[in-house]
Write an enzyme that holds these catalytic residues in place. Structure first.
Site, PDB file in Angstrom:
ATOM      1  N   LYS A 121       0.900  -1.140   0.045  1.00  0.00           N
ATOM      2  CA  LYS A 121       0.106   0.069  -0.075  1.00  0.00           C
ATOM      3  C   LYS A 121       0.742   1.381  -0.102  1.00  0.00           C
ATOM      4  O   LYS A 121       0.374   2.285  -0.783  1.00  0.00           O
ATOM      5  CB  LYS A 121      -1.156   0.010   1.170  1.00  0.00           C
ATOM      6  CG  LYS A 121      -1.789  -1.196   1.177  1.00  0.00           C
ATOM      7  CD  LYS A 121      -3.148  -0.841   1.980  1.00  0.00           C
ATOM      8  CE  LYS A 121      -4.246  -1.716   1.210  1.00  0.00           C
ATOM      9  NZ  LYS A 121      -5.484  -1.105   1.692  1.00  0.00           N
ATOM     10  N   LYS A 176      -2.999   2.851   9.113  1.00  0.00           N
ATOM     11  CA  LYS A 176      -3.374   1.587   7.967  1.00  0.00           C
ATOM     12  C   LYS A 176      -1.953   0.934   7.865  1.00  0.00           C
ATOM     13  O   LYS A 176      -0.867   1.327   8.024  1.00  0.00           O
ATOM     14  CB  LYS A 176      -3.716   1.947   6.606  1.00  0.00           C
ATOM     15  CG  LYS A 176      -4.832   2.959   6.816  1.00  0.00           C
ATOM     16  CD  LYS A 176      -5.460   3.437   5.438  1.00  0.00           C
ATOM     17  CE  LYS A 176      -5.935   2.519   4.599  1.00  0.00           C
ATOM     18  NZ  LYS A 176      -6.294   3.398   3.319  1.00  0.00           N
ATOM     19  N   GLU A 233      -2.896   8.192   7.617  1.00  0.00           N
ATOM     20  CA  GLU A 233      -3.950   9.143   6.544  1.00  0.00           C
ATOM     21  C   GLU A 233      -4.876   9.814   7.218  1.00  0.00           C
ATOM     22  O   GLU A 233      -5.243   9.457   8.212  1.00  0.00           O
ATOM     23  CB  GLU A 233      -4.536   7.896   5.521  1.00  0.00           C
ATOM     24  CG  GLU A 233      -4.219   7.990   4.233  1.00  0.00           C
ATOM     25  CD  GLU A 233      -4.733   6.640   3.564  1.00  0.00           C
ATOM     26  OE1 GLU A 233      -3.947   6.189   2.776  1.00  0.00           O
ATOM     27  OE2 GLU A 233      -5.925   6.410   3.688  1.00  0.00           O
ATOM     28  N   LYS A 234      -5.420  10.980   6.565  1.00  0.00           N
ATOM     29  CA  LYS A 234      -6.319  11.668   7.092  1.00  0.00           C
ATOM     30  C   LYS A 234      -7.657  10.579   6.966  1.00  0.00           C
ATOM     31  O   LYS A 234      -7.853  10.129   6.110  1.00  0.00           O
ATOM     32  CB  LYS A 234      -6.585  12.794   6.280  1.00  0.00           C
ATOM     33  CG  LYS A 234      -8.028  13.375   6.584  1.00  0.00           C
ATOM     34  CD  LYS A 234      -7.939  15.132   6.256  1.00  0.00           C
ATOM     35  CE  LYS A 234      -8.969  15.794   6.954  1.00  0.00           C
ATOM     36  NZ  LYS A 234      -8.750  15.810   8.467  1.00  0.00           N
ATOM     37  N   LEU A 241     -11.407  10.070   6.597  1.00  0.00           N
ATOM     38  CA  LEU A 241     -12.287  11.003   5.883  1.00  0.00           C
ATOM     39  C   LEU A 241     -13.708  10.341   6.432  1.00  0.00           C
ATOM     40  O   LEU A 241     -13.997   9.193   6.680  1.00  0.00           O
ATOM     41  CB  LEU A 241     -12.421  10.450   4.458  1.00  0.00           C
ATOM     42  CG  LEU A 241     -11.093  10.955   3.543  1.00  0.00           C
ATOM     43  CD1 LEU A 241     -11.329  10.370   2.205  1.00  0.00           C
ATOM     44  CD2 LEU A 241     -11.010  12.466   3.589  1.00  0.00           C
ATOM     45  N   LYS A 257     -18.004  -5.237  -0.289  1.00  0.00           N
ATOM     46  CA  LYS A 257     -19.061  -4.689  -1.143  1.00  0.00           C
ATOM     47  C   LYS A 257     -20.243  -5.578  -1.393  1.00  0.00           C
ATOM     48  O   LYS A 257     -20.226  -6.704  -1.411  1.00  0.00           O
ATOM     49  CB  LYS A 257     -18.406  -4.268  -2.539  1.00  0.00           C
ATOM     50  CG  LYS A 257     -17.502  -3.570  -2.710  1.00  0.00           C
ATOM     51  CD  LYS A 257     -16.547  -3.674  -3.805  1.00  0.00           C
ATOM     52  CE  LYS A 257     -15.305  -2.649  -3.652  1.00  0.00           C
ATOM     53  NZ  LYS A 257     -14.292  -3.011  -4.680  1.00  0.00           N
ATOM     54  N   GLU A 264      -6.559   2.525  -2.971  1.00  0.00           N
ATOM     55  CA  GLU A 264      -5.441   1.239  -3.689  1.00  0.00           C
ATOM     56  C   GLU A 264      -6.054   0.870  -4.969  1.00  0.00           C
ATOM     57  O   GLU A 264      -6.647   1.576  -5.466  1.00  0.00           O
ATOM     58  CB  GLU A 264      -5.883   0.134  -2.607  1.00  0.00           C
ATOM     59  CG  GLU A 264      -7.180  -0.631  -2.811  1.00  0.00           C
ATOM     60  CD  GLU A 264      -7.255  -1.922  -2.006  1.00  0.00           C
ATOM     61  OE1 GLU A 264      -6.160  -2.551  -1.721  1.00  0.00           O
ATOM     62  OE2 GLU A 264      -8.335  -2.232  -1.800  1.00  0.00           O
ATOM     63  N   ARG A 320      -6.441  -6.769 -11.213  1.00  0.00           N
ATOM     64  CA  ARG A 320      -7.085  -7.954 -11.551  1.00  0.00           C
ATOM     65  C   ARG A 320      -8.588  -7.615 -11.930  1.00  0.00           C
ATOM     66  O   ARG A 320      -8.814  -6.381 -11.844  1.00  0.00           O
ATOM     67  CB  ARG A 320      -7.220  -8.948 -10.232  1.00  0.00           C
ATOM     68  CG  ARG A 320      -7.796  -8.095  -9.239  1.00  0.00           C
ATOM     69  CD  ARG A 320      -8.371  -9.187  -8.064  1.00  0.00           C
ATOM     70  NE  ARG A 320      -8.567  -8.432  -6.888  1.00  0.00           N
ATOM     71  CZ  ARG A 320      -9.697  -7.990  -6.488  1.00  0.00           C
ATOM     72  NH1 ARG A 320     -10.555  -7.779  -7.465  1.00  0.00           N
ATOM     73  NH2 ARG A 320      -9.829  -7.253  -5.317  1.00  0.00           N
ATOM     74  N   ARG A 335     -24.646  -8.733  -4.996  1.00  0.00           N
ATOM     75  CA  ARG A 335     -24.066  -9.940  -4.422  1.00  0.00           C
ATOM     76  C   ARG A 335     -24.736 -10.723  -3.888  1.00  0.00           C
ATOM     77  O   ARG A 335     -25.118 -10.504  -2.564  1.00  0.00           O
ATOM     78  CB  ARG A 335     -22.648  -9.618  -3.723  1.00  0.00           C
ATOM     79  CG  ARG A 335     -21.723  -8.773  -4.625  1.00  0.00           C
ATOM     80  CD  ARG A 335     -20.516  -8.588  -3.906  1.00  0.00           C
ATOM     81  NE  ARG A 335     -19.405  -7.671  -4.449  1.00  0.00           N
ATOM     82  CZ  ARG A 335     -18.123  -7.713  -4.267  1.00  0.00           C
ATOM     83  NH1 ARG A 335     -17.609  -8.781  -3.351  1.00  0.00           N
ATOM     84  NH2 ARG A 335     -17.318  -6.992  -4.815  1.00  0.00           N
TER      85      ARG A 335
HETATM   86  P1  ADP Z   1      -8.261  -3.093   2.519  1.00  0.00           P
HETATM   87  O1  ADP Z   1      -7.138  -3.511   1.377  1.00  0.00           O
HETATM   88  O2  ADP Z   1      -7.792  -3.577   3.887  1.00  0.00           O
HETATM   89  O3  ADP Z   1      -9.462  -3.224   2.049  1.00  0.00           O
HETATM   90  P2  ADP Z   1      -8.397  -0.227   1.853  1.00  0.00           P
HETATM   91  O4  ADP Z   1      -7.300   0.700   1.742  1.00  0.00           O
HETATM   92  O5  ADP Z   1      -8.950  -0.546   0.371  1.00  0.00           O
HETATM   93  O6  ADP Z   1      -8.114  -1.345   2.611  1.00  0.00           O
HETATM   94  O7  ADP Z   1      -9.601   0.464   2.602  1.00  0.00           O
HETATM   95  C1  ADP Z   1     -10.816  -0.317   3.251  1.00  0.00           C
HETATM   96  C2  ADP Z   1     -11.918   0.471   3.353  1.00  0.00           C
HETATM   97  O8  ADP Z   1     -11.533   1.256   4.561  1.00  0.00           O
HETATM   98  C3  ADP Z   1     -12.364   1.609   2.385  1.00  0.00           C
HETATM   99  O9  ADP Z   1     -13.171   1.142   1.381  1.00  0.00           O
HETATM  100  C4  ADP Z   1     -13.053   2.636   3.185  1.00  0.00           C
HETATM  101  O10 ADP Z   1     -14.366   1.930   3.817  1.00  0.00           O
HETATM  102  C5  ADP Z   1     -12.100   2.687   4.468  1.00  0.00           C
HETATM  103  N1  ADP Z   1     -10.879   3.723   4.386  1.00  0.00           N
HETATM  104  C6  ADP Z   1      -9.837   3.444   4.048  1.00  0.00           C
HETATM  105  N2  ADP Z   1      -9.128   4.422   4.077  1.00  0.00           N
HETATM  106  C7  ADP Z   1      -9.811   5.464   4.583  1.00  0.00           C
HETATM  107  C8  ADP Z   1      -9.549   6.647   5.030  1.00  0.00           C
HETATM  108  N3  ADP Z   1      -8.505   7.429   4.881  1.00  0.00           N
HETATM  109  N4  ADP Z   1     -10.549   7.486   5.598  1.00  0.00           N
HETATM  110  C9  ADP Z   1     -11.867   6.861   5.989  1.00  0.00           C
HETATM  111  N5  ADP Z   1     -11.998   5.516   5.511  1.00  0.00           N
HETATM  112  C10 ADP Z   1     -11.070   4.888   4.916  1.00  0.00           C
END
Ligand code: ADP
Length: 449
Positions: A116, A158, A200-201, A203, A237, A287, A291, A337
């Site tokens: 990441k 994270k 990360e900030k 959100l 999802k 991310e 695929r 789904r």
């Molecule tokens: P993973 O690979 O573990 O699924 P992701 O980076 O795709 O991690 O994040 C998964 C979920 O976590 C996102 O879909 C969102 O719901 C939440 N998320 C990730 N980053 C943030 C952020 N900076 N602020 C708020 N929610 C976040």
């Protein structure tokens, strides 16, 4: 063109790939565990090879067995589907060493996007907007505090090796930060064997919007618009749609162009998805998945393109069948789904399907690996099918979805169908007004009622 493709997967996605191969005149080899002897992908493939006992690590994740299956069947390429080995760079390298084509990106690109921190750094370099945060891993708590003060609380800690939402902790204040760092490091170390974390900030109320991209590996790349996957439960999802109800034409074109240009610069090969959180008109990269995604059919519905055909074309060096200017977005599509799970508790519900009837009619597609009399084994993901509906606009799509949900019958096991029947009649959903937390709140409220 390939002569024979081995499909290193099971369930609906194995069938999906098999269908594309048949259309292109390519022979198919199914692989399966002993729990999947009677699976549909095994029945429909030209050949099949049993690769091991039920647990995934002994079968669908067993690289030596899969390579051996390629050798005995004479397959010249492997399609990995999604999940399992689809984002395993070592698998791509091993196939390459055996002279077998991996239908996917280069192992290097899989590696970059699988980490990441590296992915975020690369996205930033390519001009993709990212979430404000630390430049890399944070090892020192003092440094972490400084960064958090700069970007402002709340922040999210994270895991660099993260996946499935694990190793993530929110800190709402300076006081909470050190325990969040400690907890995230510990969880990441236990889950991934790598305790590197970054900041990360956080959100508060974003939507999850992702852009489908495709590259030919020779510097040409296109985008196929976006999907809104904000309706999630535990970061999984549940319902996906294209296009996003939240974006204007201009925003769509702009973010698509940014992503396509980035992929061209990277000389990316094959299908990819660039995932963003979207809040107050801004996109923030989280991310990239290297695929085909579960939700790819909504993109197929609005573009008319077969994404697996494109993957195969690109993998055998024929390039993409289309150009950006030829792509027309038409109408609206929604995917539900269908999981074999209790619709309230989400506990898995394996067992035999006693009655099975799929809906039909204009704009309705069901991708599933099950059939009447089939027994869903308890060893794998509980996704048993996907209902995809297309209409000329979102309201026609919702109308058609309601009808299709009324028609579908899956008896003998519990499924998430009742949840979709509720959602399709919900006012917020009808208005397209939801963020990534909406479904969790809705489920919590329904549990109380
Ligand atoms: P993973 O690979 O573990 O699924 P992701 O980076 O795709 O991690 O994040 C998964 C979920 O976590 C996102 O879909 C969102 O719901 C939440 N998320 C990730 N980053 C943030 C952020 N900076 N602020 C708020 N929610 C976040």
């Amino acid at each position: 063109m390939f002569k024979k493709v081995l499909i290193a997967n099971r369930g609906e996605i194995a069938l999906r790939v098999l269908r594309a191969c048949k259309e292109l005149g390519i022979s198919t080899v199914a692989v399966h565990s002993t729990a999947d002897n009677a699976a549909m992908h095994v029945r429909l493939a030209d050949e099949s090879v049993c690769i091991g006992p039920p647990p995934s690590r002994d079968s669908y994740l067993n690289i030596p067995q899969i390579v051996a299956a390629c050798e005995v069947s004479g397959a010249d390429a492997v399609h990995p589907g999604y999940g399992f080995l689809s984002e395993n760079a070592r698998f791509a390298d091993i196939l390459d060493a055996h002279g077998i084509t991996f239908i996917g990106p280069t192992a290097d690109h899989i590696r970059i996007m699988g980490d990441k921190i590296e992915a975020k750094r690369t996205a930033k370099r390519l001009g993709i907007p990212v979430v404000p945060g630390s430049a890399g891993a944070v090892t020192d708590d003092g440094e972490a505090l400084k960064i958090a003060d700069e970007i402002g609380f709340p922040v999210l800690v994270k895991a660099s090796a993260g996946g499935g939402g694990r190793g993530m902790k929110v800190a709402r204040s300076r006081e909470e930060l050190s325990s969040a760092l400690q907890a995230a490091r510990q969880e990441a170390g236990a889950a991934f064997g790598d305790d590197a974390v970054y900041i990360e900030k956080y959100l508060e109320k974003p939507r999850h919007i992702e852009v489908q991209v495709f590259g030919d590996g020779a510097g040409n790349a296109i985008h196929l618009g976006e999907r809104d996957c904000s309706l999630q439960r535990r970061h999984q999802k549940v319902w996906e749609e294209a296009s996003s109800p939240a974006l204007s034409q201009e925003q769509r074109a702009q973010i698509g162009k940014t992503c396509a240009e980035a992929m061209a610069e990277l000389s990316y090969r094959g299908a990819g998805t660039i995932e963003f959180l979207y809040e107050n008109g801004e996109f923030y990269f989280i991310e990239m998945n290297t695929r085909l995604q579960v939700e790819h059919p909504v993109t197929e519905a609005i573009t008319g393109l077969d994404l697996v055909h494109e993957q195969i074309r690109v993998a055998c060096g024929q390039g993409l069948s289309t150009t950006q200017s030829e792509i027309q977005f038409s109408g609206h599509a929604i995917e539900c789904r269908i999981n074999a799970e209790d619709p309230r508790t989400f506990a898995p519900s394996p067992g035999q399907i006693t009655h099975y009837h799929t809906p039909g009619g204009l704009g309705v597609r069901v991708d599933s690996g099950v059939y009447q009399g089939y027994s869903i084994p308890p060893f794998y993901d509980s996704l048993i099918g996907k209902l995809i509906v297309h209409g000329r606009n979102r309201s026609e799509c919702m109308m058609r979805l309601r009808r299709a949900l009324d028609e579908i019958v899956i008896d003998g096991v519990k499924t998430t169908l009742p949840l979709f029947r509720d959602l399709v009649d919900n006012a917020d959903i009808a208005a397209g007004q939801y963020d990534i937390h909406w479904l969790e709140h809705y489920l919590a409220d329904s549990a109380k009622a």
